[in-house]
Design a protein around this motif. Sequence first.
Motif, PDB file in Angstrom:
ATOM      1  N   GLN A 142      -2.768   0.647  -4.050  1.00 59.75           N
ATOM      2  CA  GLN A 142      -2.355  -0.628  -3.477  1.00 59.75           C
ATOM      3  C   GLN A 142      -2.011  -1.588  -4.597  1.00 59.75           C
ATOM      4  O   GLN A 142      -2.443  -1.415  -5.735  1.00 59.75           O
ATOM      5  N   GLY A 160      -2.753   9.686   3.460  1.00 60.76           N
ATOM      6  CA  GLY A 160      -3.768   9.455   2.433  1.00 60.76           C
ATOM      7  C   GLY A 160      -3.400   8.303   1.511  1.00 60.76           C
ATOM      8  O   GLY A 160      -2.236   8.091   1.188  1.00 60.76           O
ATOM      9  N   HIS A 161      -4.399   7.563   1.103  1.00 64.36           N
ATOM     10  CA  HIS A 161      -4.225   6.379   0.256  1.00 64.36           C
ATOM     11  C   HIS A 161      -3.866   6.794  -1.166  1.00 64.36           C
ATOM     12  O   HIS A 161      -4.616   7.513  -1.813  1.00 64.36           O
ATOM     13  N   ILE A 204       0.853  -1.176   0.000  1.00 66.57           N
ATOM     14  CA  ILE A 204       0.000   0.000   0.000  1.00 66.57           C
ATOM     15  C   ILE A 204       0.894   1.232   0.000  1.00 66.57           C
ATOM     16  O   ILE A 204       1.951   1.225   0.631  1.00 66.57           O
ATOM     17  N   LEU A 247       1.019   5.288   0.836  1.00 66.96           N
ATOM     18  CA  LEU A 247       0.355   6.376   1.554  1.00 66.96           C
ATOM     19  C   LEU A 247       1.157   7.648   1.373  1.00 66.96           C
ATOM     20  O   LEU A 247       2.394   7.615   1.371  1.00 66.96           O
ATOM     21  N   ASP A 248       0.450   8.779   1.239  1.00 64.03           N
ATOM     22  CA  ASP A 248       1.168  10.045   1.131  1.00 64.03           C
ATOM     23  C   ASP A 248       1.659  10.475   2.509  1.00 64.03           C
ATOM     24  O   ASP A 248       1.431   9.784   3.511  1.00 64.03           O
TER      25      ASP A 248
END
Length: 91
Positions: free
Chosen positions: A28, A24-25, A17, A19-20
């Motif tokens: 994935q 934040g997503h 995954i 993430l920033d």
Amino acid sequence: MHAVIGVDPHKHVLSAIALDARGGHLGQWTGGTTHHAIRALQAWAAQVAPEAVWAIEGSNFLGRRLTLALVDAGVTCGSRGNSASRASAGR
């Protein structure tokens, strides 16, 4: 602060995954553990989070092949040990 790519390695599957810096997503990825799959994971990561640091669970166990490939490519990696290895280390 950089984006982070977290990887949960299993015997035959890698799950990642991105993430920033704020959690934040970004995306994935799931794939195999072969050399070809690791290159595909690296290509995916370069697209979604090119400056990310990597956090790999069990980099001395199931994540070792991925960790070595990333280090060879000059990528910043960190390890997150699993509870089983921590428990056995304390014995």
